[in-house]
Design an enzyme around this catalytic site. Structure first.
Site, mmCIF file in Angstrom:
data_model
loop_
_atom_site.group_PDB
_atom_site.id
_atom_site.type_symbol
_atom_site.label_atom_id
_atom_site.label_comp_id
_atom_site.label_asym_id
_atom_site.label_seq_id
_atom_site.Cartn_x
_atom_site.Cartn_y
_atom_site.Cartn_z
ATOM 1 N N PHE B 116 0.850 -1.181 0.000
ATOM 2 C CA PHE B 116 0.000 0.000 0.000
ATOM 3 C C PHE B 116 0.886 1.231 0.000
ATOM 4 O O PHE B 116 2.021 1.180 0.473
ATOM 5 C CB PHE B 116 -0.890 0.001 1.253
ATOM 6 C CG PHE B 116 -2.336 0.154 0.922
ATOM 7 C CD1 PHE B 116 -3.068 -0.916 0.471
ATOM 8 C CD2 PHE B 116 -2.963 1.394 1.038
ATOM 9 C CE1 PHE B 116 -4.408 -0.773 0.145
ATOM 10 C CE2 PHE B 116 -4.294 1.545 0.717
ATOM 11 C CZ PHE B 116 -5.021 0.463 0.279
ATOM 12 N N GLN B 240 -7.246 15.038 2.972
ATOM 13 C CA GLN B 240 -6.582 14.194 1.988
ATOM 14 C C GLN B 240 -7.410 14.063 0.714
ATOM 15 O O GLN B 240 -8.607 13.790 0.783
ATOM 16 C CB GLN B 240 -6.367 12.810 2.575
ATOM 17 C CG GLN B 240 -5.714 11.858 1.593
ATOM 18 C CD GLN B 240 -5.248 10.607 2.296
ATOM 19 O OE1 GLN B 240 -6.022 9.702 2.549
ATOM 20 N NE2 GLN B 240 -3.967 10.577 2.626
ATOM 21 N N HIS B 242 -7.661 11.779 -2.337
ATOM 22 C CA HIS B 242 -7.208 10.465 -2.777
ATOM 23 C C HIS B 242 -7.047 10.500 -4.287
ATOM 24 O O HIS B 242 -7.918 11.007 -4.987
ATOM 25 C CB HIS B 242 -8.235 9.418 -2.350
ATOM 26 C CG HIS B 242 -7.775 8.007 -2.519
ATOM 27 N ND1 HIS B 242 -7.557 7.447 -3.747
ATOM 28 C CD2 HIS B 242 -7.483 7.051 -1.606
ATOM 29 C CE1 HIS B 242 -7.152 6.194 -3.579
ATOM 30 N NE2 HIS B 242 -7.098 5.930 -2.296
ATOM 31 N N LEU B 252 -14.584 5.932 -4.644
ATOM 32 C CA LEU B 252 -13.191 5.545 -4.505
ATOM 33 C C LEU B 252 -12.847 4.254 -5.232
ATOM 34 O O LEU B 252 -13.604 3.298 -5.214
ATOM 35 C CB LEU B 252 -12.873 5.351 -3.021
ATOM 36 C CG LEU B 252 -11.367 5.312 -2.780
ATOM 37 C CD1 LEU B 252 -10.821 6.719 -2.798
ATOM 38 C CD2 LEU B 252 -11.048 4.627 -1.481
ATOM 39 N N GLU B 255 -6.443 2.278 -3.420
ATOM 40 C CA GLU B 255 -5.022 2.246 -3.709
ATOM 41 C C GLU B 255 -4.537 0.807 -3.858
ATOM 42 O O GLU B 255 -3.523 0.548 -4.511
ATOM 43 C CB GLU B 255 -4.341 2.879 -2.502
ATOM 44 C CG GLU B 255 -2.952 3.305 -2.686
ATOM 45 C CD GLU B 255 -2.582 4.188 -1.501
ATOM 46 O OE1 GLU B 255 -3.050 5.338 -1.438
ATOM 47 O OE2 GLU B 255 -1.835 3.705 -0.649
ATOM 48 N N ARG B 286 -0.229 9.709 -0.994
ATOM 49 C CA ARG B 286 -1.398 10.178 -1.740
ATOM 50 C C ARG B 286 -1.316 11.633 -2.179
ATOM 51 O O ARG B 286 -1.745 11.984 -3.272
ATOM 52 C CB ARG B 286 -2.650 9.990 -0.886
ATOM 53 C CG ARG B 286 -2.954 8.536 -0.739
ATOM 54 C CD ARG B 286 -4.149 8.301 0.112
ATOM 55 N NE ARG B 286 -4.387 6.868 0.139
ATOM 56 C CZ ARG B 286 -5.275 6.256 0.899
ATOM 57 N NH1 ARG B 286 -6.036 6.971 1.709
ATOM 58 N NH2 ARG B 286 -5.418 4.968 0.855
ATOM 59 N N HIS B 353 -11.239 12.937 0.443
ATOM 60 C CA HIS B 353 -11.315 11.602 1.015
ATOM 61 C C HIS B 353 -11.307 11.557 2.534
ATOM 62 O O HIS B 353 -12.107 10.875 3.150
ATOM 63 C CB HIS B 353 -10.133 10.800 0.463
ATOM 64 C CG HIS B 353 -10.128 9.366 0.839
ATOM 65 N ND1 HIS B 353 -11.191 8.542 0.585
ATOM 66 C CD2 HIS B 353 -9.179 8.598 1.443
ATOM 67 C CE1 HIS B 353 -10.908 7.315 1.019
ATOM 68 N NE2 HIS B 353 -9.702 7.330 1.547
ATOM 69 N N ARG B 394 -2.471 11.323 5.760
ATOM 70 C CA ARG B 394 -2.613 9.976 6.307
ATOM 71 C C ARG B 394 -2.159 8.938 5.288
ATOM 72 O O ARG B 394 -2.492 9.029 4.112
ATOM 73 C CB ARG B 394 -4.074 9.717 6.665
ATOM 74 C CG ARG B 394 -4.361 8.268 7.004
ATOM 75 C CD ARG B 394 -5.798 8.051 7.413
ATOM 76 N NE ARG B 394 -6.746 8.113 6.314
ATOM 77 C CZ ARG B 394 -7.021 7.092 5.483
ATOM 78 N NH1 ARG B 394 -6.386 5.955 5.599
ATOM 79 N NH2 ARG B 394 -7.919 7.241 4.531
#
Ligand SMILES: Cc1cc2nc3c(=O)[nH]c(=O)nc-3n(C[C@H](O)[C@H](O)[C@H](O)COP(=O)(O)OP(=O)(O)OC[C@H]3O[C@@H](n4cnc5c(N)ncnc54)[C@H](O)[C@@H]3O)c2cc1C
Ligand code: SF4
Ligand code: FES
Lengths: 252, 584
Positions: B116, B240, B242, B252, B255, B286, B353, B394
């Site tokens: 990730f 954030q 994304h 979404l 990822e 991100r 996000h 994050r």
């Protein structure tokens, strides 16, 4: 890298996408009237949008009293199961173009649960049936320090029924449930299945006894309505059949 | 009005709220108030996974995880908290497995792990497999598993109860929590819950953006309730974006898709992330990937007639792999775009996000009234809170972790507090503020409409405080928000009834969004640097001398009754890692 679908899509997007659609909605508000009635709304909408987008347009632009539940808007929270053109679906997973928008689109609350207002039903009996099948992992003996081991095959055995979002589309499409609200209904059985066939679980027998009840799996008439209704593509009828078979053979 | 009395009240039944409830219910008489049925919470939307250095498939340890979290957060992370997060991650995952969570498995039968963004071996050497997952529906499984265990423990839920006010009472000069006020959707009745301890776990606030992965119901109610009562909000400028939301819809695409080998491409088919992040490429953090996408778009290499998106290409991955590892997101592409991801790339754009900021807490989940003083009896956990383990950005898979680690901690701490302390007496007319608000909106004959104001807010936020910000754009947003807050006073609802009045609640939620948007914009304006999710084109560099500190925003009411945002700052906790340049 191929892009044919996109080119088509983009060409279509260049022309004005909007069409006029009639939503025919079953309205009910006991604060106003004891009778439910159908009401038509006309809206301009891109047919690639969702039925939920249509409902929002009505609520936000035409009639703020229209009431329905929704949250995620992409088919994972289970809030917005409703009867759309006579079939149970999630409003957020149903595109206008796929349901014959030339004719009025009918939208009404799911059946078999008490309607509270417009498209909102009382979900309590549904969740009670779920809670009644012991929908949690039961294990005996000492907890291991690390994870319990499970082979990929054993994990796969119950994969399908882990996908359930408790939307009630299945249960409220079941004619047995319509006639007798005491029947556990497909969703509860799906969730029992999820544990009965989990190799880590040790309460399969107890759950099977619960479902052996007069309101249990034997009420199922295998009409496949539930499987057709499930927005998660769960093979609901198959899961129910597997539970029935486990009851007979006591092997799971 | 009804009055209830519980030892512990938890606001919200997502991952954080239910993880807290499982602990609190065992130790104290607990009620969970939630505006959605628990299983409808947005934790269920999380796809990719939950980080923990289990080292099941390759070498890993919690110290590397701590480092990645601190670096990913662009050094705005409180390092003591990040260390707790990474250390307790391992038990948090094992707890969930024991509760029944059906993780994907390795051939040995242990929990499988995958790559990730931003998670690396040995301080950035190479990507590491740290994310524990259940296909691309990890959040769904966490939410279901926690709800199942709440059923098992007999947790008491008040479903479709909207908490709208936090009761704070001063006792001997100390502000303490006395309880909360909630509105019952089914009946329109107002309920006061007196409680020794209150835990906010009410989730994020993404709905002030238009293109967002967040649910309609993520309107920052908990943040707003505390802020209005004079408590600070921390680091609200950090949001954030994304990289991979479905073009124009914002839904979404995890990822994990890039973790499985998916590649971002521009209109020339170029794998552009190689230019921006030579080592981590498509799996850079991100904020970096989102900016890279917009740079491609701005420089004319975006796809489509308007050049306003790029592609997520999965076509080189075997269909079996997509079916096994990414079944849900490939279905989203089919359902919402009519695209077959086996053969066609998916159009994507960055989507709003995750709120890094929120109600400030310490590592026990206790809410802070200023930089150091705790509010006795008040706790927060999950996306509503700011511990701060995410700093300025994050890392993926760290939020599902956060809700479990700090949900559990706050549940234990709150129940302990409830056992050792007495009720704080309720203020006179505890429901007054909520009753007034509801009456005002129901009786208003104003001409402004909720949907119009909300759309204008969302468009302003998307245009001015998203991936790229400047003094100019933020000022535009601040002015627009001020105008909208003025017009909001003149808002009215059509539904005047008591029963399931979602029209009224949408109006209240909009009020929350407007207040929080103001806090975000004002905080962003003052931060004249670029860090993590906050990118200022007019100040493109990180400025550790002036800005390695948390923003603390307070609501101030002037003598004329007008409110405004006052900013203060709080030092960052640094333990092991001195700030370095962030490269991927
Ligand atoms: C699409 C998507 C994918 C994600 N994927 C990942 C991932 O793979 N890994 C990862 O680590 N993180 C992921 N995240 C982030 C993570 O899922 C969330 O940050 C996290 O789940 C938030 O959990 P929560 O418990 O704080 O809030 P939520 O789950 O949002 O729950 C909020 C709860 O509060 C209640 N509530 C709200 N307002 C009120 C009120 N006024 N009164 C009463 N109750 C209220 C709601 O009913 C709900 O129960 C993802 C997020 C999104 C949107
Ligand atoms: S089995 Fe399918 S239709 Fe039934 S509740 Fe679960 S997700 Fe909904
Ligand atoms: S709104 Fe969540 S499933 Fe439709």
């Amino acid at each position: 890298m191929a892009t044919p679908t996109l080119d088509k899509m983009e060409a279509a997007a260049a022309a004005s996408p909007y069409i006029t659609v009639t939503f025919r909605i079953r309205r009910y508000n006991p604060e106003v009237s004891a009778e439910a009635e159908w009401q038509d709304f006309q809206i301009e909408i891109d047919p690639k949008e969702r039925v939920l987008d249509g409902l929002h347009k009505i609520k936000w632009d035409l009639d703020g009293t229209l009431t329905f539940r929704r949250s995620c808007a992409h088919g994972i929270c289970g809030s917005d199961a409703m009867r759309i053109n006579g079939k149970n679906r999630l409003a957020c997973k149903t595109l206008i173009k796929d349901i014959n928008p030339e004719k009025p689109i009918t939208v009404e609350a799911i059946k078999g649960l008490t309607v509270m207002k417009d498209l909102v039903v009382d979900m309590e009996p549904f969740f009670q049936a779920y809670r009644d099948v012991m929908p949690f992992l039961v294990t005996k003996g000492n907890e291991p320090t690390r994870e319990r081991l499970q082979s990929a095959e054993d994990r796969e055995r119950f994969d399908d029924t882990t996908k359930c979002i408790l939307c009630a589309a299945c249960t409220s499409s079941c004619p047995v449930f319509w006639n007798d609200g005491q029947y556990f209904g497909p969703a509860a059985i799906v969730n029992a299945h999820r544990f009965i066939f989990d190799s880590r679980d040790e309460a399969g027998e107890q759950r099977l006894e619960i479902l052996n009840d007069k309101d249990g799996v034997w009420r199922c008439r295998t009409t496949f309505n539930c499987t057709d209704a499930c927005p998660r593509g769960i093979e609901v009828t198959k899961a129910i059949q597997e539970v029935k078979r486990a009851l007979i053979t006591r092997r799971f | 009005m009804k009055i209830h009395k519980y030892d512990t009240v938890i606001v919200g039944a997502g991952g954080a709220g239910m993880r807290a409830a499982i602990e609190a219910t065992k130790r104290s008489r607990t009620a969970v108030l939630t505006k959605l049925y628990p299983t409808r919470s947005h934790t269920g939307a999380a796809q990719g996974g939950m980080a923990a250095a289990l080292a099941n498939v390759e070498d890993d340890n919690w110290e590397w995880h701590t480092f990645d979290t601190v670096k990913g957060g662009d050094y705005l992370v409180d390092q003591d908290a990040a260390e707790i997060l990474a250390k307790e991650a391992i038990d948090a995952v094992l707890d969930l497995e024991k509760m029944g969570l059906p993780f994907n498995r390795t051939p040995d039968g242990t929990i499988d792990q995958r790559r990730f963004g931003g998670h690396s071996r040995n301080h950035g050497e190479a990507p590491v497999r740290r994310s524990c997952y259940a296909a691309d529906r990890t959040g769904h499984m966490i939410l279901q598993t926690l709800y199942q265990n709440c059923v098992k423990e007999g947790v008491e839920f008040f479903n479709e109860f909207y908490v709208l006010d936090q009761l704070l009472v001063e006792v001997d000069g100390v502000k303490k929590s006395a309880g909360v006020v909630a509105y019952e959707l089914a009946t329109g009745e107002i309920h006061v819950f007196q409680a020794k301890a209150v835990i906010y776990a009410s989730g994020g606030t993404g709905k002030f953006f238009k293109v967002t992965s967040n649910a309609h119901t993520l309107t920052g109610d908990g943040q707003a309730a505390c802020y209005r009562r004079g408590l600070p909000l921390e680091d609200m400028e950090f949001f954030q974006f994304h990289p991979t939301g479905i073009w124009r819809m914002g839904i979404l695409l995890t990822e994990g898709a890039r973790g499985e080998g998916g590649i971002l491409r521009n209109k020339d088919g170029e794998r552009f992330m190689e230019k921006y992040a030579p080592v981590m490429k498509d799996l850079a953090s991100r904020d970096v990937v989102s900016r890279s996408i917009y740079t491609e778009i701005r420089e004319g290499r975006g796809c489509g007639p308007a050049g306003d998106h790029v592609y997520l290409d999965l076509t080189h991955l075997p269909p079996e792999q997509l079916d096994a590892k990414l079944p849900d997101i490939t279905e989203f592409a089919r359902t919402y775009l009519g695209i077959e991801p086996y053969t066609d790339p998916i159009p994507i754009q960055p989507t709003a996000h995750y709120a890094m900021g929120g109600i400030p807490t310490n590592v026990e989940g206790e809410v802070l009234a200023d930089n150091t003083t705790v509010v006795p009896g008040l706790y927060a956990a999950g996306e509503v809170a700011c511990v701060s383990v995410h700093g300025a950005n994050r890392l993926g898979t760290n939020s599902l972790l956060d809700i479990n680690v700090f949900g559990k901690r706050s549940g234990i701490a709150a129940a302990k507090y409830a056992a050792e302390n007495d009720y704080v007496e309720l203020p006179e007319n505890p429901a007054q503020q909520v009753a007034d608000l509801v009456e005002h909106l129901r009786n208003s004959t104003g001409t402004e409409r909720v949907a119009d104001l909300r759309l204008e807010l969302q468009e302003t936020m998307d245009a001015n405080v998203m991936v790229f910000r400047t003094e100019q754009t933020i000022k535009t947003a601040v002015e627009k928000i001020a105008e909208l807050r003025e017009r909001y006073k003149n808002v009215s609802v059509q539904d005047k009834g008591k029963r399931f009045n979602t029209d009224l609640l949408e109006a209240i939620e909009l009020g929350n969004l407007l207040d929080l948007a103001e806090v975000m914009a004002v905080s962003a304006l003052a931060r004249k640097e670029s860090r993590g999710g906050h990118y200022r084109e007019d100040y493109p560099n990180r400025d550790d001398v002036n800005f390695m500190r948390h923003t603390m925003a307070y609501r101030e009411v002037g003598a004329d009754g007008k409110d405004s945002v006052r900013l203060d700052y709080k030092p960052v906790v640094v333990t092991r890692y001195q700030p370095m340049e962030r490269k991927y």
